[in-house]
Scaffold this motif. Sequence first.
Motif, mmCIF file in Angstrom:
data_model
loop_
_atom_site.group_PDB
_atom_site.id
_atom_site.type_symbol
_atom_site.label_atom_id
_atom_site.label_comp_id
_atom_site.label_asym_id
_atom_site.label_seq_id
_atom_site.Cartn_x
_atom_site.Cartn_y
_atom_site.Cartn_z
ATOM 1 N N LYS A 45 1.956 6.457 -7.004
ATOM 2 C CA LYS A 45 0.955 7.447 -7.416
ATOM 3 C C LYS A 45 1.534 8.852 -7.338
ATOM 4 N N GLN A 46 2.246 9.170 -6.248
ATOM 5 C CA GLN A 46 2.872 10.488 -6.096
ATOM 6 C C GLN A 46 3.893 10.748 -7.193
ATOM 7 N N GLN A 83 2.322 1.690 -3.413
ATOM 8 C CA GLN A 83 1.305 2.180 -4.345
ATOM 9 C C GLN A 83 1.121 3.692 -4.185
ATOM 10 N N LYS A 84 1.124 4.173 -2.945
ATOM 11 C CA LYS A 84 1.010 5.612 -2.689
ATOM 12 C C LYS A 84 2.204 6.362 -3.267
ATOM 13 N N GLN A 85 3.404 5.813 -3.045
ATOM 14 C CA GLN A 85 4.611 6.446 -3.580
ATOM 15 C C GLN A 85 4.589 6.461 -5.100
ATOM 16 N N SER A 104 0.828 -1.199 0.000
ATOM 17 C CA SER A 104 0.000 0.000 0.000
ATOM 18 C C SER A 104 0.870 1.259 0.000
ATOM 19 N N GLU A 105 1.928 1.256 0.788
ATOM 20 C CA GLU A 105 2.849 2.399 0.822
ATOM 21 C C GLU A 105 3.526 2.592 -0.537
#
Length: 97
Positions: free
Chosen positions: A24-25, A20-22, A17-18
């Motif tokens: 996306k950023q 995926q967030k990175q 999940s982390e």
Amino acid sequence: MSETIKKEREAWQLKESEFQKQLKQITETLTSKETEFKNTREGDLTSFELQKLLLTKDYVFPKDMDSGLKVQTALSAINKDLATKGYVINATMLVIW
């Protein structure tokens, strides 16, 4: 499933999940930079085309005046006149504001 395996699975899911967030950023930043670069490039091309057109004109300025200064003066006058009429040259188009 054992408790240890569940905890490891949850830890891996959290890491995923982390990541995926990175991702996306990073993707958003890259897209933003691409758009910024494209707009800058289009603006530069528009400016270049305007300057190229203005270089071919015969002005009432002194003959020994630098041609670049003539173009910049003409371009400033054009932009000022457009702005007073509510227009602006924005990258590749003339915009009414």
